[in-house]
Design a protein around this motif. Sequence first.
Motif, PDB file in Angstrom:
ATOM      1  N   GLN A 141       0.872  -1.173   0.000  1.00  0.00           N
ATOM      2  CA  GLN A 141       0.000   0.000   0.000  1.00  0.00           C
ATOM      3  C   GLN A 141       0.905   1.218   0.000  1.00  0.00           C
ATOM      4  N   SER A 142       0.680   2.095  -0.951  1.00  0.00           N
ATOM      5  CA  SER A 142       1.449   3.329  -1.051  1.00  0.00           C
ATOM      6  C   SER A 142       0.464   4.472  -1.225  1.00  0.00           C
ATOM      7  N   GLY A 143       0.089   5.087  -0.124  1.00  0.00           N
ATOM      8  CA  GLY A 143      -0.954   6.103  -0.180  1.00  0.00           C
ATOM      9  C   GLY A 143      -2.252   5.454  -0.605  1.00  0.00           C
ATOM     10  N   TRP A 144      -2.874   5.966  -1.685  1.00  0.00           N
ATOM     11  CA  TRP A 144      -4.106   5.379  -2.203  1.00  0.00           C
ATOM     12  C   TRP A 144      -3.837   4.197  -3.136  1.00  0.00           C
ATOM     13  N   GLU A 145      -2.593   4.025  -3.521  1.00  0.00           N
ATOM     14  CA  GLU A 145      -2.269   3.007  -4.521  1.00  0.00           C
ATOM     15  C   GLU A 145      -1.950   1.664  -3.871  1.00  0.00           C
ATOM     16  N   GLN A 146      -2.569   0.597  -4.410  1.00  0.00           N
ATOM     17  CA  GLN A 146      -2.293  -0.767  -3.982  1.00  0.00           C
ATOM     18  C   GLN A 146      -1.569  -1.476  -5.111  1.00  0.00           C
ATOM     19  N   CYS A 147      -0.415  -2.068  -4.785  1.00  0.00           N
ATOM     20  CA  CYS A 147       0.400  -2.717  -5.810  1.00  0.00           C
ATOM     21  C   CYS A 147       0.702  -4.151  -5.409  1.00  0.00           C
ATOM     22  N   LEU A 148       0.772  -5.024  -6.395  1.00  0.00           N
ATOM     23  CA  LEU A 148       1.196  -6.401  -6.181  1.00  0.00           C
ATOM     24  C   LEU A 148       2.538  -6.597  -6.863  1.00  0.00           C
ATOM     25  N   TYR A 149       3.516  -7.068  -6.090  1.00  0.00           N
ATOM     26  CA  TYR A 149       4.858  -7.334  -6.602  1.00  0.00           C
ATOM     27  C   TYR A 149       5.190  -8.806  -6.408  1.00  0.00           C
ATOM     28  N   SER A 150       6.036  -9.322  -7.283  1.00  0.00           N
ATOM     29  CA  SER A 150       6.615 -10.636  -7.032  1.00  0.00           C
ATOM     30  C   SER A 150       7.754 -10.442  -6.039  1.00  0.00           C
ATOM     31  N   ARG A 151       8.276 -11.508  -5.499  1.00  0.00           N
ATOM     32  CA  ARG A 151       9.397 -11.397  -4.553  1.00  0.00           C
ATOM     33  C   ARG A 151      10.657 -10.878  -5.233  1.00  0.00           C
ATOM     34  N   GLU A 152      10.696 -10.924  -6.556  1.00  0.00           N
ATOM     35  CA  GLU A 152      11.838 -10.404  -7.296  1.00  0.00           C
ATOM     36  C   GLU A 152      11.673  -8.917  -7.610  1.00  0.00           C
ATOM     37  N   GLY A 153      10.494  -8.372  -7.340  1.00  0.00           N
ATOM     38  CA  GLY A 153      10.278  -6.948  -7.553  1.00  0.00           C
ATOM     39  C   GLY A 153       9.534  -6.593  -8.818  1.00  0.00           C
ATOM     40  N   THR A 154       8.962  -7.587  -9.504  1.00  0.00           N
ATOM     41  CA  THR A 154       8.200  -7.315 -10.709  1.00  0.00           C
ATOM     42  C   THR A 154       6.794  -6.874 -10.322  1.00  0.00           C
TER      43      THR A 154
END
Length: 197
Positions: A141-154
């Motif tokens: 969670q970054s402010g209003w933004e929700q992001c999904l990353y792989s463990r490698e950072g993709t």
Amino acid sequence: MRNNRTTVRSLVTTQGTCLAMSDGMVIWETPASRKTLHLRTTATAILGVKEDNHELTKLYIGDKLGQLHVINLPYFELAHTYSVSDSTIRAMCMDEHGSLIIADAIGRVWGVHERGQSDLMFDTKRSISSLLIEGNTIRIQSGWEQCLYSREGTLSNSKDASLSFGENLMLRRMRERKALEVQRREAEGQLRLLPSV
């Protein structure tokens, strides 16, 4: 002299309550006792860990200097302090294998090993508010933004939650307008029923 200390972070469990104060004081309160530690800086994140799935055995406390403090329970003793980042620690999470993942204020995600060695996993280039590990993905969670990353950072998915907030706000305003319109009609109907003088 008056005490100007305020609580900046807290963790409430069935075993006790951990309070991190603005002056670096950390308090562990149970029904039977109250113990304190003094860190040299302000805590910014707290994570409690149940290693045996029954009772809390460790507290991880991140601070504004990028350090990770490991506190053993139930004795509330500072076991180790490790330097993880040169930026404030903002969020911590542990996966199902017991790996500790830490996010700092400038968007870097770190993996921390048992002996305190930290490895940079990836850099999101975003300020991180919270993180959650779900299998092989890391939800950030970054402010209003929700992001999904792989463990490698993709980055696999990104959603701006402020848009749904705006849609919900618009729907709420529409419902409020309808309710006001109904009230207005009812009031007009009552006025018509009043005897004229």
